[in-house]
Design an enzyme around this catalytic site. Structure first.
Site, short mmCIF file in Angstrom:
data_model
loop_
_atom_site.label_atom_id
_atom_site.label_comp_id
_atom_site.label_asym_id
_atom_site.label_seq_id
_atom_site.Cartn_x
_atom_site.Cartn_y
_atom_site.Cartn_z
CB SER A 134 -7.45 -3.17 -44.23
OG SER A 134 -6.16 -3.74 -44.23
CG HIS A 170 -5.55 -5.41 -39.83
ND1 HIS A 170 -6.92 -5.54 -39.79
CD2 HIS A 170 -5.23 -5.19 -41.14
CE1 HIS A 170 -7.41 -5.43 -41.01
NE2 HIS A 170 -6.41 -5.21 -41.85
#
Length: 246
Positions: A134, A170
């Protein structure tokens, strides 16, 4: 041992989660792949958690995740002050540096305040594998889309920029991610780049994408390119499933 070329593993994959709450985590296939990239059989892995302000609960969970494994874990905290006297020496002796997620805007700002951007670049060039999830994926790139500024995703263009691409994380896990990356590339806010579904990771050798991997069947990586008419062409990339035991 260190990687035989500067290596970055930029992912939307991370720890395996157990049934006993948010801090019941275990080393995942992506960590073992990072170790393989480093060439170390008993890898030294240093965890960086500045993207969430170095919470002790997360740091403790990371140590627990690596307990009883082949990994030799450590951590570098910068809040409220560095926990090691010589940051450069500590990071350069690692095989893998793993960066946890959170706010990529805060992560890059804190690193720059402590000169960590220069130290991490030296580590990368010396063969230490840089890896993360991330925010720990976006940070090495020019930028990406982020919730660093609030729940509505915005463009982030102040990454370290060693990898001259945009990076979307994501990609299949949050409804805003895919359309926001397309918007940011279409408007020229971000350049062409790559994206990863939850569970996938991008392997860079130097600044070139070498392959895409995933910790299970299904997740993919994608190339995102702005076309002459301003639209964005999204191309799924071949993705190799890692077969390490969980």
């Amino acid at each position: 041992m260190t990687a035989d070329a500067p290596t970055i593993l930029a992912t939307s994959a991370g720890f395996r989660r157990g049934p006993r709450g948010p801090y019941d985590v275990h080393a995942g296939p992506i960590h073992r792949f990072a170790a393989e990239l480093s060439g170390a059989s008993n890898p030294k892995i240093c965890v960086l958690t500045q993207a969430t302000g170095d919470p002790q609960t997360l740091i403790g969970a990371c140590y627990s995740a690596f307990a009883g494994t082949e990994f030799r874990p450590s951590h570098l905290a910068l809040f409220p002050m560095p926990n090691v006297d010589d940051i450069r020496a500590h990071l350069l002796e690692q095989d893998v540096i793993w960066v946890e997620g959170g706010s990529v805007a805060n992560l890059c700002a804190v690193w720059r305040a402590h000169g960590l951007d220069e130290i991490l670049h030296e580590a990368w060039q010396s063969g230490v594998v840089l890896a993360g999830i991330s925010a720990g994926s976006i940070c090495w790139h020019q930028g990406g889309c982020t919730d660093s500024y609030g729940p509505e995703l915005r463009g982030f263009t102040d990454g370290l920029g060693w990898l001259p691409y945009s990076n979307g994380v994501h990609y299949d896990g949050e409804a805003q991610r895919r359309p926001k990356m397309h918007e940011l590339i279409a408007t020229g806010t971000l350049g062409d780049g790559y994206a990863t579904d939850d569970g996938a990771g991008l392997v860079y050798r130097g600044t070139d994408l070498a392959e895409v991997v995933a910790d299970r069947e299904g997740p993919k990586g994608y190339e995102l390119k702005r076309a002459a008419d301003g639209s964005v062409v999204e191309t799924p990339l071949p993705t190799r499933v890692l077969n390490y035991a969980a």
